[in-house]
Design a protein around this motif. Sequence first.
Motif, PDB file in Angstrom:
ATOM      1  N   PRO A  90       0.845  -1.205   0.000  1.00  0.00           N
ATOM      2  CA  PRO A  90       0.000   0.000   0.000  1.00  0.00           C
ATOM      3  C   PRO A  90       0.880   1.254   0.000  1.00  0.00           C
ATOM      4  O   PRO A  90       1.804   1.351   0.806  1.00  0.00           O
ATOM      5  N   THR A  91       0.611   2.173  -0.928  1.00  0.00           N
ATOM      6  CA  THR A  91       1.390   3.409  -1.005  1.00  0.00           C
ATOM      7  C   THR A  91       0.587   4.477  -1.745  1.00  0.00           C
ATOM      8  O   THR A  91      -0.156   4.162  -2.668  1.00  0.00           O
ATOM      9  N   PRO A  92       0.745   5.744  -1.329  1.00  0.00           N
ATOM     10  CA  PRO A  92       0.023   6.801  -2.040  1.00  0.00           C
ATOM     11  C   PRO A  92       0.415   6.869  -3.519  1.00  0.00           C
ATOM     12  O   PRO A  92      -0.340   7.340  -4.354  1.00  0.00           O
ATOM     13  N   ALA A 116       3.869  -0.071   4.966  1.00  0.00           N
ATOM     14  CA  ALA A 116       5.058   0.688   5.383  1.00  0.00           C
ATOM     15  C   ALA A 116       4.663   1.788   6.355  1.00  0.00           C
ATOM     16  O   ALA A 116       3.501   2.197   6.402  1.00  0.00           O
ATOM     17  N   TYR A 118       6.676   5.553   8.102  1.00  0.00           N
ATOM     18  CA  TYR A 118       7.678   6.561   7.705  1.00  0.00           C
ATOM     19  C   TYR A 118       7.414   7.008   6.265  1.00  0.00           C
ATOM     20  O   TYR A 118       6.278   7.097   5.822  1.00  0.00           O
ATOM     21  N   GLU A 119       8.487   7.255   5.501  1.00  0.00           N
ATOM     22  CA  GLU A 119       8.335   7.745   4.124  1.00  0.00           C
ATOM     23  C   GLU A 119       8.259   6.603   3.126  1.00  0.00           C
ATOM     24  O   GLU A 119       8.197   6.821   1.927  1.00  0.00           O
ATOM     25  N   GLY A 120       8.301   5.375   3.620  1.00  0.00           N
ATOM     26  CA  GLY A 120       8.237   4.241   2.709  1.00  0.00           C
ATOM     27  C   GLY A 120       9.359   3.252   2.933  1.00  0.00           C
ATOM     28  O   GLY A 120      10.141   3.378   3.876  1.00  0.00           O
ATOM     29  N   SER A 139      -2.778   2.106  -4.221  1.00  0.00           N
ATOM     30  CA  SER A 139      -3.228   3.250  -3.422  1.00  0.00           C
ATOM     31  C   SER A 139      -4.721   3.104  -3.151  1.00  0.00           C
ATOM     32  O   SER A 139      -5.484   2.805  -4.067  1.00  0.00           O
ATOM     33  N   ILE A 140      -5.106   3.323  -1.902  1.00  0.00           N
ATOM     34  CA  ILE A 140      -6.546   3.264  -1.601  1.00  0.00           C
ATOM     35  C   ILE A 140      -7.154   4.660  -1.675  1.00  0.00           C
ATOM     36  O   ILE A 140      -8.340   4.839  -1.416  1.00  0.00           O
ATOM     37  N   GLY A 141      -6.342   5.650  -2.044  1.00  0.00           N
ATOM     38  CA  GLY A 141      -6.901   6.998  -2.194  1.00  0.00           C
ATOM     39  C   GLY A 141      -5.810   8.044  -2.240  1.00  0.00           C
ATOM     40  O   GLY A 141      -4.671   7.767  -1.848  1.00  0.00           O
ATOM     41  N   TYR A 143      -4.392  10.423  -0.607  1.00  0.00           N
ATOM     42  CA  TYR A 143      -4.054  11.068   0.666  1.00  0.00           C
ATOM     43  C   TYR A 143      -2.896  10.272   1.252  1.00  0.00           C
ATOM     44  O   TYR A 143      -2.589   9.170   0.798  1.00  0.00           O
ATOM     45  N   VAL A 144      -2.255  10.844   2.233  1.00  0.00           N
ATOM     46  CA  VAL A 144      -1.083  10.192   2.832  1.00  0.00           C
ATOM     47  C   VAL A 144      -1.418   9.754   4.256  1.00  0.00           C
ATOM     48  O   VAL A 144      -1.860  10.562   5.062  1.00  0.00           O
ATOM     49  N   LEU A 145      -1.263   8.463   4.498  1.00  0.00           N
ATOM     50  CA  LEU A 145      -1.490   7.932   5.851  1.00  0.00           C
ATOM     51  C   LEU A 145      -0.140   7.805   6.550  1.00  0.00           C
ATOM     52  O   LEU A 145       0.908   7.818   5.905  1.00  0.00           O
ATOM     53  N   GLY A 147       0.777   5.159   7.867  1.00  0.00           N
ATOM     54  CA  GLY A 147       1.231   3.796   7.596  1.00  0.00           C
ATOM     55  C   GLY A 147       0.239   3.082   6.702  1.00  0.00           C
ATOM     56  O   GLY A 147      -0.906   3.511   6.563  1.00  0.00           O
ATOM     57  N   GLY A 148       0.661   1.977   6.152  1.00  0.00           N
ATOM     58  CA  GLY A 148      -0.180   1.235   5.206  1.00  0.00           C
ATOM     59  C   GLY A 148      -1.141   0.250   5.840  1.00  0.00           C
ATOM     60  O   GLY A 148      -1.912  -0.414   5.145  1.00  0.00           O
TER      61      GLY A 148
HETATM   62  C1  LIG Z   1       5.073   2.483   0.873  1.00  0.00           C
HETATM   63  O1  LIG Z   1       5.294   3.845   0.931  1.00  0.00           O
HETATM   64  C2  LIG Z   1       4.440   4.630   1.696  1.00  0.00           C
HETATM   65  C3  LIG Z   1       3.294   4.100   2.303  1.00  0.00           C
HETATM   66  C4  LIG Z   1       2.486   4.978   3.070  1.00  0.00           C
HETATM   67  C5  LIG Z   1       1.222   4.441   3.714  1.00  0.00           C
HETATM   68  O2  LIG Z   1       0.201   4.264   2.707  1.00  0.00           O
HETATM   69  C6  LIG Z   1      -0.563   5.387   2.390  1.00  0.00           C
HETATM   70  O3  LIG Z   1      -0.365   6.455   2.904  1.00  0.00           O
HETATM   71  C7  LIG Z   1      -1.620   5.212   1.359  1.00  0.00           C
HETATM   72  C8  LIG Z   1      -1.941   4.034   0.721  1.00  0.00           C
HETATM   73  N1  LIG Z   1      -2.953   4.327  -0.119  1.00  0.00           N
HETATM   74  N2  LIG Z   1      -3.258   5.647  -0.048  1.00  0.00           N
HETATM   75  C9  LIG Z   1      -2.428   6.203   0.872  1.00  0.00           C
HETATM   76  C10 LIG Z   1       2.852   6.312   3.234  1.00  0.00           C
HETATM   77  C11 LIG Z   1       3.988   6.789   2.602  1.00  0.00           C
HETATM   78  C12 LIG Z   1       4.361   8.193   2.731  1.00  0.00           C
HETATM   79  C13 LIG Z   1       4.671   8.951   1.609  1.00  0.00           C
HETATM   80  C14 LIG Z   1       5.015  10.284   1.784  1.00  0.00           C
HETATM   81  C15 LIG Z   1       5.069  10.843   3.070  1.00  0.00           C
HETATM   82  N3  LIG Z   1       4.763  10.075   4.134  1.00  0.00           N
HETATM   83  C16 LIG Z   1       4.421   8.804   3.989  1.00  0.00           C
HETATM   84  C17 LIG Z   1       4.809   5.972   1.832  1.00  0.00           C
END
Ligand SMILES: COc1cc(COC(=O)c2cn[nH]c2)cc(-c2cccnc2)c1
Length: 250
Positions: A90-92, A116, A118-120, A139-141, A143-145, A147-148
């Motif tokens: 899962p990632t933005p 994940a 942190y920043e990934g 990505s489920i949307g 926006y930035v969470l 964590g995944g």
């Molecule tokens: C794997 O890398 C990630 C995963 C996530 C968590 O997932 C989401 O946010 C998400 C999943 N679908 N929609 C949103 C957050 C970041 C991230 C990026 C930039 C700043 N901060 C955090 C990076």
Amino acid sequence: MRLDVVTIFPEYLEPLNVSLVGKARARGRLNVQVHDLRAWTYDRHNTVDDTPYGGGPGMVMKTDAWGDALDSVLADGYESGAHTPALIVPTPSGRPFTQELAVELAERPWLIFTPARYEGIDRRVMDEYATRMPVYEVSIGDYVLAGGEAAVLVVTEAVARLLPGVLGNAESHRDDSFAPGAMANLLEGPVYTKPPVWRGRDIPDVLLSGHHGKIARWRRDEALRRTTAHRPDLIERCEPKAFDKKDREM
Ligand SMILES: COc1cc(COC(=O)c2cn[nH]c2)cc(-c2cccnc2)c1
């Protein structure tokens, strides 16, 4: 289906023990294993992150623990007969998670989720496992969470409800907003149930008419109305038969 989740917050996945997914597990339709990533760290602080190369804000999840964790999960899965895993990250910045993708994932025998924080995660982890299995970055949307893990709950529920025998007779995914057919890609219209009048509000007469053709048309019109209002982008993806000939001539 086997589902593995590797996370630094195993307790975040407790909801996978209840409701639909919990029942699917109890019925043996789903084998869910949640693993604490820190079990594969060997320093005093159980470190899973470090500063990003190239500088910038935040931290990046390190390769080592992920590699050891995924190798261990894969070995365990293969040992117990699972095969053809797919990695779900899962990632933005991922591919939009849609009902279509849920259907695709529901056909797979084994999904390994790597939410994940942190920043990934260091990109080399996905590159490494992409040599051995499909890697879905979803990505489920927009926006930035933090964590995944919340995304894992969303994807797991959307996939689990599609598995045979998971939804009871009282529920069905055949009429899902995005299921194939005349209502494909249309949003759900309004639904009603007893009592027939509530606080002076009654039910649309057509629904009490017993005329199935009129009811079907009313439902489609309401779905079209709602989709036009909330998701006009879905309208052009609508199957032509969702419109009457009259609509097409409009
Ligand atoms: C794997 O890398 C990630 C995963 C996530 C968590 O997932 C989401 O946010 C998400 C999943 N679908 N929609 C949103 C957050 C970041 C991230 C990026 C930039 C700043 N901060 C955090 C990076």
